[in-house]
Design an enzyme around this catalytic site. Structure first.
Site, PDB file in Angstrom:
ATOM      1  N   GLY A  67      33.916  29.623  40.272  1.00 11.03           N
ATOM      2  CA  GLY A  67      32.829  30.592  40.109  1.00 11.03           C
ATOM      3  C   GLY A  67      31.783  30.571  41.213  1.00 11.03           C
ATOM      4  O   GLY A  67      30.724  31.167  41.067  1.00 11.03           O
ATOM      5  N   TRP A  69      31.794  31.965  44.277  1.00  8.64           N
ATOM      6  CA  TRP A  69      31.542  33.284  44.880  1.00  8.64           C
ATOM      7  C   TRP A  69      30.804  34.175  43.879  1.00  8.64           C
ATOM      8  O   TRP A  69      29.914  34.947  44.248  1.00  8.64           O
ATOM      9  CB  TRP A  69      32.862  33.949  45.313  1.00  8.64           C
ATOM     10  CG  TRP A  69      33.392  33.438  46.613  1.00  8.64           C
ATOM     11  CD1 TRP A  69      33.170  32.202  47.154  1.00  8.64           C
ATOM     12  CD2 TRP A  69      34.221  34.144  47.553  1.00  8.64           C
ATOM     13  NE1 TRP A  69      33.823  32.097  48.354  1.00  8.64           N
ATOM     14  CE2 TRP A  69      34.475  33.260  48.623  1.00  8.64           C
ATOM     15  CE3 TRP A  69      34.791  35.413  47.581  1.00  8.64           C
ATOM     16  CZ2 TRP A  69      35.262  33.626  49.726  1.00  8.64           C
ATOM     17  CZ3 TRP A  69      35.583  35.777  48.674  1.00  8.64           C
ATOM     18  CH2 TRP A  69      35.803  34.899  49.739  1.00  8.64           C
ATOM     19  N   ASP A  86      40.787  34.936  37.318  1.00 11.01           N
ATOM     20  CA  ASP A  86      41.546  33.769  37.800  1.00 11.01           C
ATOM     21  C   ASP A  86      42.561  33.384  36.747  1.00 11.01           C
ATOM     22  O   ASP A  86      42.401  33.710  35.573  1.00 11.01           O
ATOM     23  CB  ASP A  86      40.609  32.583  38.072  1.00 11.01           C
ATOM     24  CG  ASP A  86      41.213  31.598  39.069  1.00 11.01           C
ATOM     25  OD1 ASP A  86      40.725  31.534  40.214  1.00 11.01           O
ATOM     26  OD2 ASP A  86      42.193  30.890  38.710  1.00 11.01           O
ATOM     27  N   ASP A 102      46.895  35.820  35.294  1.00 12.63           N
ATOM     28  CA  ASP A 102      47.709  35.532  36.478  1.00 12.63           C
ATOM     29  C   ASP A 102      48.054  36.877  37.113  1.00 12.63           C
ATOM     30  O   ASP A 102      48.848  37.646  36.564  1.00 12.63           O
ATOM     31  CB  ASP A 102      48.982  34.780  36.069  1.00 12.63           C
ATOM     32  CG  ASP A 102      49.838  34.423  37.275  1.00 12.63           C
ATOM     33  OD1 ASP A 102      49.673  35.054  38.340  1.00 12.63           O
ATOM     34  OD2 ASP A 102      50.672  33.515  37.146  1.00 12.63           O
ATOM     35  N   ASP A 126      39.649  35.485  47.107  1.00 15.49           N
ATOM     36  CA  ASP A 126      39.708  34.138  47.679  1.00 15.49           C
ATOM     37  C   ASP A 126      40.913  33.416  47.062  1.00 15.49           C
ATOM     38  O   ASP A 126      40.976  32.190  47.069  1.00 15.49           O
ATOM     39  CB  ASP A 126      38.389  33.400  47.362  1.00 15.49           C
ATOM     40  CG  ASP A 126      38.172  32.164  48.235  1.00 15.49           C
ATOM     41  OD1 ASP A 126      38.729  32.109  49.339  1.00 15.49           O
ATOM     42  OD2 ASP A 126      37.440  31.252  47.805  1.00 15.49           O
ATOM     43  N   LYS A 166      41.241  36.257  51.646  1.00 15.35           N
ATOM     44  CA  LYS A 166      41.611  35.026  52.344  1.00 15.35           C
ATOM     45  C   LYS A 166      43.066  35.115  52.818  1.00 15.35           C
ATOM     46  O   LYS A 166      43.928  35.587  52.078  1.00 15.35           O
ATOM     47  CB  LYS A 166      41.491  33.857  51.351  1.00 15.35           C
ATOM     48  CG  LYS A 166      41.667  32.482  52.018  1.00 15.35           C
ATOM     49  CD  LYS A 166      42.246  31.448  51.091  1.00 15.35           C
ATOM     50  CE  LYS A 166      41.359  30.878  50.039  1.00 15.35           C
ATOM     51  NZ  LYS A 166      40.313  29.996  50.527  1.00 15.35           N
TER      52      LYS A 166
HETATM   53  C1  LIG Z   1      39.960  28.639  46.686  1.00 14.94           C
HETATM   54  S1  LIG Z   1      39.985  28.917  44.961  1.00 14.94           S
HETATM   55  C2  LIG Z   1      38.712  30.102  44.772  1.00 14.94           C
HETATM   56  C3  LIG Z   1      37.324  29.551  44.865  1.00 14.94           C
HETATM   57  C4  LIG Z   1      36.268  30.556  44.432  1.00 14.94           C
HETATM   58  N1  LIG Z   1      36.161  31.648  45.386  1.00 14.94           N
HETATM   59  C5  LIG Z   1      34.911  29.933  44.278  1.00 14.94           C
HETATM   60  O1  LIG Z   1      34.030  30.217  45.088  1.00 14.94           O
HETATM   61  O2  LIG Z   1      34.700  29.163  43.363  1.00 14.94           O
HETATM   62  C6  LIG Z   1      41.452  29.868  44.771  1.00 14.94           C
HETATM   63  C7  LIG Z   1      41.712  30.340  43.352  1.00 14.94           C
HETATM   64  O3  LIG Z   1      42.805  31.267  43.355  1.00 14.94           O
HETATM   65  C8  LIG Z   1      43.375  31.213  42.069  1.00 14.94           C
HETATM   66  N2  LIG Z   1      44.685  31.872  42.021  1.00 14.94           N
HETATM   67  C9  LIG Z   1      45.811  31.522  42.672  1.00 14.94           C
HETATM   68  N3  LIG Z   1      46.848  32.289  42.317  1.00 14.94           N
HETATM   69  C10 LIG Z   1      46.364  33.189  41.412  1.00 14.94           C
HETATM   70  C11 LIG Z   1      46.950  34.238  40.667  1.00 14.94           C
HETATM   71  N4  LIG Z   1      48.256  34.515  40.765  1.00 14.94           N
HETATM   72  N5  LIG Z   1      46.179  34.956  39.808  1.00 14.94           N
HETATM   73  C12 LIG Z   1      44.850  34.659  39.685  1.00 14.94           C
HETATM   74  N6  LIG Z   1      44.229  33.657  40.374  1.00 14.94           N
HETATM   75  C13 LIG Z   1      44.972  32.931  41.224  1.00 14.94           C
HETATM   76  C14 LIG Z   1      43.449  29.721  41.806  1.00 14.94           C
HETATM   77  O4  LIG Z   1      43.611  29.444  40.429  1.00 14.94           O
HETATM   78  C15 LIG Z   1      42.124  29.218  42.383  1.00 14.94           C
HETATM   79  O5  LIG Z   1      41.159  29.065  41.392  1.00 14.94           O
END
Ligand SMILES: C[S@@+](CC[C@H](N)C(=O)[O-])C[C@H]1O[C@@H](n2cnc3c(N)ncnc32)[C@H](O)[C@@H]1O
Length: 209
Positions: A67, A69, A86, A102, A126, A166
């Site tokens: 959370g 961002w 997420d 997902d 992200d 990203k």
């Molecule tokens: C680098 S973290 C994000 C950090 C976030 N921007 C923050 O500031 O707290 C990447 C996120 O992408 C999510 N993610 C990866 N694959 C996903 C998917 N298929 N659907 C939803 N979220 C996904 C992961 O669960 C993870 O929490």
């Protein structure tokens, strides 16, 4: 030379990670300033450079856990609307709607439209796969997530809206750019200072046609 057991190797890796975290200035700042993740500084830098978050901006934040961002967006867009998605659970944050989904399995379009009652101004992604340390495979896995974000943006992002996502730099970038040029213009790459220099991570910024 004796090989390290899996357990020992794992312990070594965790120690290294912990050492890196506690000496990392962005990690320390995030703790001091009450951000949920050091990633918050990446969005702050992106916004300082491209100035896309305003008081009334409607923001969709993909890959939002934990959370960080969403906290930044909430602070700046005090009269806007923020939704974060997420596959993980996210602790509640006042003024933000979090959805557990997902996005590789479900598109979440209906929930996004219901929440915003219209299109969004800014779509952030992200999202990142769990990296396996194999640059090519990691790159392909994130490209797949970028495509998910692009598909969603085609349905929910307004014309002239901002798309930020990203990527891990690598071979399939050319193909991705080609695909993006059909729906976006003004494509730029940016690597924030808070993005670890040893990581191939960067952000793609574009405007929706
Ligand atoms: C680098 S973290 C994000 C950090 C976030 N921007 C923050 O500031 O707290 C990447 C996120 O992408 C999510 N993610 C990866 N694959 C996903 C998917 N298929 N659907 C939803 N979220 C996904 C992961 O669960 C993870 O929490």
């Amino acid at each position: 030379m004796k090989k390290l057991s899996f357990k020992k190797k794992f312990k070594e890796k965790s120690k290294k990670w912990l050492r890196r975290q506690i000496t990392d200035i962005y990690y320390i700042r995030s703790k001091k300033e009450g951000f949920r993740s050091r990633s918050s500084f990446k969005l702050i830098e992106l916004n300082n450079k491209f100035n896309f978050l305003q008081k009334k901006t409607k923001v969709l934040d993909l890959g939002a856990a934990p959370g960080g961002w969403a906290q930044v967006a909430r602070k700046i867009c005090s009269e806007g609307k923020i939704m974060g998605i997420d596959l993980l659970n996210i602790k509640e944050l006042e003024g933000v709607f979090f959805l557990k989904c997902d996005l590789q399995k479900n598109d979440a379009i209906r929930s996004v439209e219901d929440y915003f009652q219209g299109k969004v101004d800014v779509l952030l992604s992200d999202m990142a796969p769990n990296t396996i340390g194999h640059a090519k495979a990691d790159h392909l896995r994130i490209i797949n997530l970028v495509e998910v974000a692009i598909d969603l943006s085609n349905k929910v992002l307004k014309k002239e809206g901002i798309f930020i996502c990203k990527i891990f730099q690598g071979g399939a970038q050319g193909e991705l750019q080609k695909k993006m040029k059909k729906n976006f213009y003004n494509l730029k790459y940016f690597k924030p200072k808070s993005s670890r220099p040893e990581s191939s991570e960067a952000y793609l910024i574009a405007k929706k046609i």
